[in-house]
Design a protein around this motif. Structure first.
Motif, PDB file in Angstrom:
ATOM      1  N   SER A   9      -3.104  -2.095  30.457  1.00 38.35           N
ATOM      2  CA  SER A   9      -4.125  -3.158  30.435  1.00 38.35           C
ATOM      3  C   SER A   9      -4.597  -3.503  31.837  1.00 38.35           C
ATOM      4  CB  SER A   9      -3.570  -4.411  29.756  1.00 38.35           C
ATOM      5  OG  SER A   9      -3.287  -4.159  28.415  1.00 38.35           O
ATOM      6  N   LEU A  74     -12.031  -7.004  26.137  1.00 42.69           N
ATOM      7  CA  LEU A  74     -10.915  -6.480  25.373  1.00 42.69           C
ATOM      8  C   LEU A  74      -9.706  -6.266  26.287  1.00 42.69           C
ATOM      9  CD1 LEU A  74     -11.095  -4.021  22.528  1.00 42.69           C
ATOM     10  CD2 LEU A  74      -9.472  -3.536  24.309  1.00 42.69           C
ATOM     11  N   SER A  75      -9.917  -5.639  27.431  1.00 49.59           N
ATOM     12  CA  SER A  75      -8.817  -5.345  28.359  1.00 49.59           C
ATOM     13  C   SER A  75      -8.203  -6.620  28.925  1.00 49.59           C
ATOM     14  CB  SER A  75      -9.309  -4.470  29.513  1.00 49.59           C
ATOM     15  OG  SER A  75      -9.809  -3.259  29.040  1.00 49.59           O
ATOM     16  N   SER A  77      -8.274  -9.583  27.534  1.00 53.77           N
ATOM     17  CA  SER A  77      -7.589 -10.271  26.442  1.00 53.77           C
ATOM     18  C   SER A  77      -6.213  -9.672  26.205  1.00 53.77           C
ATOM     19  CB  SER A  77      -8.405 -10.195  25.153  1.00 53.77           C
ATOM     20  OG  SER A  77      -9.514 -11.030  25.226  1.00 53.77           O
ATOM     21  N   CYS A  78      -6.143  -8.358  26.220  1.00 54.51           N
ATOM     22  CA  CYS A  78      -4.845  -7.690  26.054  1.00 54.51           C
ATOM     23  C   CYS A  78      -3.906  -8.063  27.195  1.00 54.51           C
ATOM     24  CB  CYS A  78      -5.024  -6.173  25.996  1.00 54.51           C
ATOM     25  SG  CYS A  78      -5.773  -5.582  24.473  1.00 54.51           S
ATOM     26  N   LEU A  81      -2.675 -11.578  26.772  1.00 52.88           N
ATOM     27  CA  LEU A  81      -1.742 -11.610  25.650  1.00 52.88           C
ATOM     28  C   LEU A  81      -0.362 -11.113  26.082  1.00 52.88           C
ATOM     29  CD1 LEU A  81      -1.586 -12.228  22.625  1.00 52.88           C
ATOM     30  CD2 LEU A  81      -2.329  -9.890  22.198  1.00 52.88           C
ATOM     31  N   GLN A  87      -3.646 -15.312  23.700  1.00 53.39           N
ATOM     32  CA  GLN A  87      -4.845 -14.567  24.091  1.00 53.39           C
ATOM     33  C   GLN A  87      -5.642 -15.251  25.197  1.00 53.39           C
ATOM     34  OE1 GLN A  87      -7.306 -13.434  20.804  1.00 53.39           O
ATOM     35  NE2 GLN A  87      -8.588 -12.144  22.045  1.00 53.39           N
ATOM     36  N   LYS A  89      -8.398 -17.168  25.243  1.00 55.92           N
ATOM     37  CA  LYS A  89      -9.807 -16.803  25.074  1.00 55.92           C
ATOM     38  C   LYS A  89     -10.732 -17.499  26.064  1.00 55.92           C
ATOM     39  CE  LYS A  89      -9.086 -16.256  20.129  1.00 55.92           C
ATOM     40  NZ  LYS A  89      -7.874 -17.048  19.930  1.00 55.92           N
ATOM     41  N   ILE A 131     -13.262  -9.956  23.201  1.00 58.72           N
ATOM     42  CA  ILE A 131     -12.285 -10.998  22.857  1.00 58.72           C
ATOM     43  C   ILE A 131     -12.118 -11.090  21.347  1.00 58.72           C
ATOM     44  CG2 ILE A 131     -11.908 -13.501  22.880  1.00 58.72           C
ATOM     45  CD1 ILE A 131     -13.312 -13.492  25.678  1.00 58.72           C
ATOM     46  N   VAL A 134      -9.954  -8.229  19.858  1.00 60.87           N
ATOM     47  CA  VAL A 134      -8.516  -8.467  20.020  1.00 60.87           C
ATOM     48  C   VAL A 134      -8.046  -9.545  19.052  1.00 60.87           C
ATOM     49  CG1 VAL A 134      -6.724  -9.245  21.623  1.00 60.87           C
ATOM     50  CG2 VAL A 134      -8.474  -7.654  22.398  1.00 60.87           C
ATOM     51  N   LEU A 137      -7.835  -8.015  15.577  1.00 60.65           N
ATOM     52  CA  LEU A 137      -6.686  -7.112  15.466  1.00 60.65           C
ATOM     53  C   LEU A 137      -5.376  -7.886  15.377  1.00 60.65           C
ATOM     54  CD1 LEU A 137      -7.713  -4.257  17.936  1.00 60.65           C
ATOM     55  CD2 LEU A 137      -7.662  -4.178  15.424  1.00 60.65           C
ATOM     56  N   ARG A 138      -5.270  -8.964  16.139  1.00 60.35           N
ATOM     57  CA  ARG A 138      -4.070  -9.818  16.063  1.00 60.35           C
ATOM     58  C   ARG A 138      -3.938 -10.435  14.678  1.00 60.35           C
ATOM     59  NH1 ARG A 138      -3.104 -14.352  20.065  1.00 60.35           N
ATOM     60  NH2 ARG A 138      -0.991 -14.187  19.279  1.00 60.35           N
TER      61      ARG A 138
END
Length: 146
Positions: A9, A74-75, A77-78, A81, A87, A89, A131, A134, A137-138
């Motif tokens: 990440s 996305l990166s 946020s990962c 996390l 996350q 956000k 965001i 992610v 997906l969570r």
């Protein structure tokens, strides 16, 4: 395993920052030529479809902004996390907006380029999309992990 995801990440965030800001430093002629090249490739795949008449240099540039910043959102946020277990956000979004503003500021010093607040808005939408991916997906992971 957490350490591997952290490294991946962090590397993705750093790579995307370098990629985004390197493109901001390109002179206008090189940036335009690159957009035309990508447009030519995309049109070779969609030629003859309903989408082809709507694609031009401006739309390719907008899609590039959305794609770059969706990947960055996305990166980041990962990464948040992994670091905090949450996350984060709002912080990721604020970081995305700041990065977009810096990106537009850098463009002022590149010959033949202009910076616009419209690009910051597109970048923010892109970051939001990353965001949301992610977050979705969570949510799916939590629902179906058992």
């Amino acid at each position: 395993m957490k350490k591997i995801f952290f490294v991946i990440s962090l590397a993705a965030v750093l790579f995307l920052l370098a990629f985004i800001w390197r493109h901001s430093l390109q002179p206008g002629t090189i940036s335009h030529a690159e957009s035309q090249y990508v447009l030519h490739i995309v049109l070779s795949y969609v030629n003859g479809t309903w989408l082809a008449p709507y694609l031009d240099d401006m739309h390719i540039r907008r899609l590039a902004h959305l794609t770059e910043y969706a990947s960055l959102g996305l990166s980041m946020s990962c990464l948040s996390l992994i670091l905090s277990g949450r996350q984060r956000k709002i912080w990721v979004m604020l970081a995305g907006i700041c990065i977009a503003a810096i990106d537009e500021y850098i463009q002022q010093f590149s010959g033949g380029r202009t910076s616009t607040w419209h690009d910051v808005v597109f970048d923010t939408f892109g970051c939001s999309a990353g965001i949301m991916v992610v977050a979705a997906l969570r949510m799916l992971y939590r629902r179906y992990r058992h």
